[in-house]
Structure formats: C-alpha cells, structure tokens
Enzyme design. Structure first.
Site, mmCIF file in Angstrom:
data_model
loop_
_atom_site.group_PDB
_atom_site.id
_atom_site.type_symbol
_atom_site.label_atom_id
_atom_site.label_comp_id
_atom_site.label_asym_id
_atom_site.label_seq_id
_atom_site.Cartn_x
_atom_site.Cartn_y
_atom_site.Cartn_z
ATOM 1 N N ASN A 63 77.064 39.292 -12.238
ATOM 2 C CA ASN A 63 77.293 40.498 -11.457
ATOM 3 C C ASN A 63 76.089 41.426 -11.500
ATOM 4 O O ASN A 63 75.267 41.365 -12.421
ATOM 5 C CB ASN A 63 78.531 41.244 -11.980
ATOM 6 N N GLN A 83 78.741 27.740 -10.506
ATOM 7 C CA GLN A 83 78.557 29.080 -11.076
ATOM 8 C C GLN A 83 77.451 29.109 -12.130
ATOM 9 O O GLN A 83 76.790 30.129 -12.329
ATOM 10 C CB GLN A 83 79.875 29.570 -11.690
ATOM 11 N N ASP A 102 70.515 40.426 1.489
ATOM 12 C CA ASP A 102 69.195 40.697 2.061
ATOM 13 C C ASP A 102 68.421 39.390 2.261
ATOM 14 O O ASP A 102 67.698 39.224 3.255
ATOM 15 C CB ASP A 102 68.394 41.624 1.139
ATOM 16 N N ASP A 125 62.765 48.683 -7.094
ATOM 17 C CA ASP A 125 63.872 48.086 -7.837
ATOM 18 C C ASP A 125 63.502 47.962 -9.306
ATOM 19 O O ASP A 125 62.441 47.417 -9.654
ATOM 20 C CB ASP A 125 64.203 46.696 -7.286
#
Length: 372
Positions: A143, A289, A300, A30
């Site tokens: 995001n 948030q 995951d 990653d």
C-alpha cells in the site's frame, strides 16, 4: 523536426521528434519511504489513500526525511505520466515537454535534477512566493498513502509562462497532449488554451478525471474542457460503469473528425473502454501479490504507456505517409493533418497487449497496419 532515427520492420528509417508530447500540471517532488503503522497513525493517514496536506501534516515532510531512507523522484500525476512515456520511447531524449510551477529552493533544484535525469524537457515557471510542492509517499507493504503539499504548484500563471512566445512554440510543436484533472484546481484557463489549440489543429488531447473531488467540486471548469477531450481516463468502481463510459463518450465534442475514447480502470477488475461505438471490457493480467513492490504511480504509469504508444504511432504514420509507403490507410496521404485517430492507434490491439506496454517501436506499425 525529428532527430532520432529508428529502423522499422520495412528497413526504412523512422524519425521521432523532440517535444512531440506535451504535459502540463502540478510538479511535485516525490519523497518516497517505507514507513510503519505508528508513522501513519501519528499523522492520521490511511494505508492506501491520497490526500492534500493539512496543518496537521506540516511536520510530516521533515520527519519522513529525518526518520527514513527516502528516494526523490520528479512527481505529480502528469509529470509521472510523461516520464513513463519518455522511458518507453527511450530516445531521443526530451520527447516529452512538461510545464508547471516550482519554487526557487533546494527541493526545486532536486526536482529539476530528477526531471533532467528522466530526460523530460521540464520548462518550469519559477517563483519565490511559495516553496516547491512535495508529495510524501508513505509505503507500508503493498500500500501507499500519498500526502501532497501543492505549495508552488498552485501558483502557475498562464500570462507569465504559457503565453510567452518561447513556451507557446513548444505547445505548437507537440502532436499529443496530456493534462491530469488535478490542474483544473490551478489554471483551467491554461488547460482551455492548450485544448482548443489541439482541437483546432486536429491533434490528440488527453485528460484524466484524476480523483472524485475533481468531478464533485470542479465540475464547471471540467465541463468547459470536455468538448475538446479526445481521450478521457478515469478510475471508477460502480455497477453501471459501461453505461457511464458510453454517456461520457457521447458528450458534446468540438472536433467531430475524431470520436472520443473513454478509458476507465478498475484496479484488478476489467478495464472499460469505448472502442468505436462499442463499450469493451479488457481483462487485467493477473499478477502475483509477491511480485508487487507497491502501487505508487500505477495509474499514472498506465496513462504514460498510452501516451508513449500514441506518440510513437504518430511519428511512424507521419513517416509512412510522407514517404508514401504502401498498405497504410489515410484519407489523404498528402496531408498529415488528415491522419485520423484510428490511424494513430488501434485501442483494441493496445489493450490486449499488456495494457499499452510496447515491446518494440515497430509494434505500432504492425498495429496500425493490422487495424485495416
């Protein structure tokens, strides 16, 4: 077998094994970075999405490293989950074993180092035909847009790795298994071999539907594995989600000693799970948030929490049965292979406790007792 002593609430020592949790999947390095909208637009990316890299994305991986401050992590869906399970359990190290394919290159060396830092016993199949797989996590605000280049991850060979005696011994050593549906695109025959072993030996085999394209385009291999699945995870958003969960639970199953459990997450909406013969909705804890860093790896991690609980619970109950501690239910206390799924986990308790997050390892002992 076990090499870590933990003191339970009874004052006795509990042992947790190395290699008791087994995962197999697509190992990816990653490469995570905060990017801007111009970067997303340049490569045609949506702010919150997951896609496989195409030709137009080839330059993305070099550019994200060149233009941004990046973090490297041992990634890929299954590897993420076993890392979380290992993190929750803490010690001993190498509770989790992971199989997958990488390349003999710089990214492969970084990936091995990162897996070692996470204390996962990663036994990669290494080849030099394809480079190590990568996944760019392009973060904007809350995001993340994931772009995966599987590369070497696609090259896993059952006969050259899983079938080797030294590797199969690690499969046999495990008690809990987890494989994400993404691996169906690579080596369904490897999944079947592991799933059948788990079923025949009354061990716990878990799988994830992973993404819509798995059910759409890899339905045949998925349905071949389904009879061996004890716990199935998915992420669905549809009005008839409860009915889908019920029908999925009732699909044919080889090991009839253990009823299938189906778990569907729905983002911030209720998590749906089949608990015994009922479909139950579990509210998701509301999070401000402002407290969310990003959503990369959230699903995951959710699964990893479950695997951590399952692994710990199995060790607790094995210890209790071996030492004949009172007040612990088992069909036959002299036979570990008689441990039922409900002995290992009380899903109702787990869901209601912050979605599988263990505060202590003794929590599993409490849950298994209170479930009776």
């Amino acid at each position: 077998m076990c090499n870590k002593e933990t003191i339970t609430s009874t004052g006795r020592k509990m042992m947790i094994s190395e290699n008791i949790l087994f995962g197999m999947g697509n190992p990816l390095l990653d490469i995570s970075a905060v990017v801007d909208k111009d970067f997303l637009d340049k490569f045609g990316l949506k702010p919150n999405d997951q896609i496989l890299a195409e030709d137009k994305h080839k330059a993305l991986f070099a550019e994200i490293v060149k233009r941004n401050k990046v973090e490297y992590h041992a990634g890929g869906s299954t590897q993420n989950s076993v890392k979380i399970a290992q993190w929750m359990i803490q010690k001993p190290h190498k509770v989790a074993t992971f199989f997958g394919c990488i390349g003999t290159d710089r990214f492969g060396e970084i990936l091995k180092k990162k897996a070692e830092e996470a204390h996962v016993d990663a036994r990669y199949y290494e080849q030099n035909e394809e480079p190590t797989g990568t996944c760019a996590a392009c973060i904007t605000g809350n995001n993340r847009s994931l772009v995966a280049n599987l590369a070497a991850a696609n090259c896993y060979k059952k006969e050259k790795h899983l079938d080797l005696d030294s590797n199969w011994e690690l499969v046999e050593k495990a008690k809990v298994y987890y494989i994400a549906g993404f691996f169906l695109t690579v080596s369904p025959e490897s999944i079947l071999k592991v799933a059948k072993h788990a079923s025949e030996n009354n061990k716990i085999f878990c799988m994830n539907l992973s993404a819509p394209f798995i059910s759409q385009f890899f339905k045949e291999p998925l349905m071949k594995v389904m009879p061996y699945v004890d716990i199935l995870f998915g992420n669905e958003t549809t009005d008839d989600i409860a009915e889908i969960a019920r029908k999925t639970q009732n699909l044919p199953k080889e090991n009839t000693r253990r009823q299938r459990v189906v778990v569907f997450t729905q983002g911030k909406d209720d998590t749906v799970a089949t608990v015994d013969d009922q479909v139950t909705m579990f509210p998701v804890v509301d999070i401000d948030q402002n407290d969310i860093v990003d959503t990369n790896g959230a699903g995951d991690a959710f699964v990893g929490g479950t695997e951590g609980c399952l692994t710990t619970c199995f060790c607790v109950l094995s210890h209790l049965i071996c030492t004949n501690q009172p007040n612990i239910y088992c069909d036959n206390a002299s036979r570990l292979n008689k441990i039922t799924f409900n002995d290992c986990i009380s899903l109702r308790c787990l869901f209601q406790t912050s979605h599988f997050l263990l505060s202590t390892q003794d929590s599993c002992l409490h849950w298994s007792k209170s479930s009776r």
